[in-house]
Design a protein around this motif. Structure first.
Motif, PDB file in Angstrom:
ATOM      1  N   ASP A  46       0.842  -1.196   0.000  1.00 19.84           N
ATOM      2  CA  ASP A  46       0.000   0.000   0.000  1.00 19.84           C
ATOM      3  C   ASP A  46       0.882   1.253   0.000  1.00 19.84           C
ATOM      4  O   ASP A  46       1.745   1.410   0.883  1.00 19.84           O
ATOM      5  CB  ASP A  46      -0.895   0.003   1.236  1.00 19.84           C
ATOM      6  N   THR A  48       0.341   4.360   0.838  1.00 17.54           N
ATOM      7  CA  THR A  48       0.221   5.199   2.035  1.00 17.54           C
ATOM      8  C   THR A  48       1.027   4.619   3.191  1.00 17.54           C
ATOM      9  O   THR A  48       1.763   5.328   3.898  1.00 17.54           O
ATOM     10  CB  THR A  48      -1.257   5.338   2.443  1.00 17.54           C
ATOM     11  N   SER A  49       0.909   3.318   3.398  1.00 19.27           N
ATOM     12  CA  SER A  49       1.666   2.652   4.460  1.00 19.27           C
ATOM     13  C   SER A  49       3.158   2.670   4.159  1.00 19.27           C
ATOM     14  O   SER A  49       3.994   2.770   5.066  1.00 19.27           O
ATOM     15  CB  SER A  49       1.192   1.202   4.609  1.00 19.27           C
ATOM     16  N   TYR A  50       3.490   2.594   2.872  1.00 21.39           N
ATOM     17  CA  TYR A  50       4.896   2.553   2.463  1.00 21.39           C
ATOM     18  C   TYR A  50       5.617   3.834   2.876  1.00 21.39           C
ATOM     19  O   TYR A  50       6.695   3.804   3.475  1.00 21.39           O
ATOM     20  CB  TYR A  50       4.971   2.358   0.946  1.00 21.39           C
ATOM     21  N   ALA A  52       4.678   5.983   5.078  1.00 21.82           N
ATOM     22  CA  ALA A  52       4.461   6.348   6.483  1.00 21.82           C
ATOM     23  C   ALA A  52       5.674   6.024   7.343  1.00 21.82           C
ATOM     24  O   ALA A  52       5.895   6.642   8.389  1.00 21.82           O
ATOM     25  CB  ALA A  52       3.226   5.630   7.024  1.00 21.82           C
ATOM     26  N   SER A  57      10.578   6.197   3.733  1.00 23.61           N
ATOM     27  CA  SER A  57      10.264   7.416   2.986  1.00 23.61           C
ATOM     28  C   SER A  57      11.499   8.282   2.751  1.00 23.61           C
ATOM     29  O   SER A  57      11.647   8.894   1.692  1.00 23.61           O
ATOM     30  CB  SER A  57       9.190   8.223   3.712  1.00 23.61           C
TER      31      SER A  57
END
Length: 458
Positions: A46, A48-50, A52, A57
């Motif tokens: 996902d 978004t989870s990646y 986060a 990041s």
């Protein structure tokens, strides 16, 4: 020949150095690719989870802002001027086509004299002795192409087939660059068989070419060949009388009275066969006396057409006789075109088997230079000077119809649209004469000088 070997040795050295630099760049790119893919696989799927996770990041941001610019810089980086420049600037002026032609001619000469099999020659066997050598598909294709160019189609077909047998999968990248893949070999085989009037065999070769073009992801060639094959099938049906003249409500038979003062007094019978592009059949368009005069003017000057021994032709100057001048004026009247810069009338005779195969009378210029060149044919007119007992149909494969013309009629069709572009729908042909012979007079109408009469380019 020894000098050619020296040239090849030098080029091999330059290619080796050039390839090493290319390989270094490829290896660097691949390392980046594998590293990024590994990092991407370690994180969650996902997005978004990646992003986060800061431990994921931040490296992503660093790669984007730091690695990517350097990677793009590497991709755009030019090679060192040494081996690369020597390779691309290599002087080939000492090599000429004459040497290649001489080599091919010599090889074919001893093939004929000693009765050698082309397949054995390609695999290194000369006059019963086996050598440690082998001709590639590209080598065999070059021999076949030479034979086709000197009108030895039967022997060319044998070498085309040997080229297919000699094809090696491992050389796919080379053959893509040289355009010597299986699809191209089968296409050239099909064209050669077509020139030899072997329609079934040429259709089979084109089908094979389409199949290999699809496998090679050559979609443009596959589409081109499919269109060519479709036109061939329609043309055959046209010649056999299966596709009759179109009977559509918007097509009319009428008297043509517009365009010139003469037509107001003596209108001509027009049977409109197609609107876009225009195809019209004018009945009783040339008198028996005019037909006889054209045949008399060309009787002693007829010459065989290139690659077609069953057809002869001769040109007739505009001022050759009063009859010819009247014919030219009539063409201007019924077509609305100016003939001042057009080619002379060409009188042709098709004997048994004589034909004009599927072709376009126009050829699209690579770029528009502000005017139509003289050789750019906007329209064509064909007068029929005799009846044919069997065969000799007029065929329009893309428009899907054919018909048997009658003596005294004139067929007129437009080759270009109002934008001045070659209209590929105007494909046309004359079917082989089966019994008797066919006399026609053709006038190719130049696009040059039509600015007063034809609509402007859009």
């Amino acid at each position: 020949m020894a000098s050619l070997l020296q040239i090849e040795d030098e080029l091999i050295g330059y290619m080796r150095q050039y390839a090493m630099e290319l390989q270094h760049k490829v290896n660097t790119m691949r390392t980046f690719q594998e590293e990024w893919m590994t990092r991407r696989a370690l994180g969650p799927a996902d997005p978004t989870s990646y992003v986060a996770n800061p431990l994921i990041s931040f490296p992503l941001m660093r790669r984007t802002y730091t690695d990517v610019p350097k990677l793009l810089e590497l991709a755009r980086e030019e090679f060192k001027p040494g081996p690369f420049q020597k390779f691309i600037d290599y002087d080939l002026s000492s090599i000429s086509d004459v040497e290649l032609e001489t080599a091919v001619t010599g090889m074919l000469r001893f093939q004929g004299v000693y009765g050698m099999d082309e397949s054995e020659m390609a695999n290194g066997k000369l006059h019963g002795k086996q050598y440690n050598s082998r001709m590639s598909a590209a080598d065999c294709l070059a021999v076949a192409t030479h034979l086709e160019n000197v009108d030895k189609g039967k022997l060319a077909c044998k070498w085309f087939k040997v080229a297919i047998d000699q094809y090696e999968e491992k050389l796919d990248p080379v053959n893509r660059l040289l355009q010597t893949g299986r699809s191209q070999i089968y296409e050239k085989l099909g064209l050669t068989l077509l020139a030899m009037h072997d329609l079934p065999a040429s259709q089979a070769a084109f089908r094979d070419s389409i199949g290999w073009a699809s496998k090679e992801d050559n979609t443009d060639l596959a589409k081109h060949l499919k269109d060519k094959l479709a036109h061939m099938f329609v043309h055959v049906d046209n010649c056999r009388g299966k596709n009759l003249l179109p009977s559509k409500s918007y097509l009319r038979c009428r008297y043509l009275r517009d365009g010139s003062p003469f037509l107001r007094m003596a209108p001509v019978k027009l049977e409109q066969l197609n609107i876009e592009p225009f195809v019209g059949l004018f009945h009783d368009a040339i008198s028996p006396a005019e037909q006889k005069d054209l045949l008399h003017l060309t009787d002693s000057r007829l010459e065989h057409r290139k690659k077609d021994s069953s057809s002869v032709e001769a040109k007739v100057d505009t001022n050759a006789s009063d009859h010819v001048r009247r014919i030219h004026q009539r063409i201007e009247d019924i077509t609305g075109f100016d003939l001042e810069e057009s080619e002379p009338l060409t009188v042709s005779n098709y004997g048994i088997g004589g034909q004009d195969f599927i072709h376009l009378d126009c050829e699209q210029p690579k770029e528009f230079i502000g005017y139509y060149p003289k050789e750019y044919r906007s329209a064509s007119a064909m007068f029929y000077l005799s009846d044919v007992q069997m065969g000799g149909y007029a065929s329009f494969p893309d428009l899907g119809f054919g018909f048997k013309p009658r003596r005294g009629s004139a067929l007129v069709w437009h080759n270009t649209d109002n934008s001045g572009n070659c209209d590929t729908r105007s494909l046309q042909a004359t079917c082989p004469v089966l019994l008797g012979n066919q006399w026609v007079a053709k006038k190719w109408i130049s696009g040059s000088g039509q600015w007063r009469r034809k609509s402007c380019r859009k």
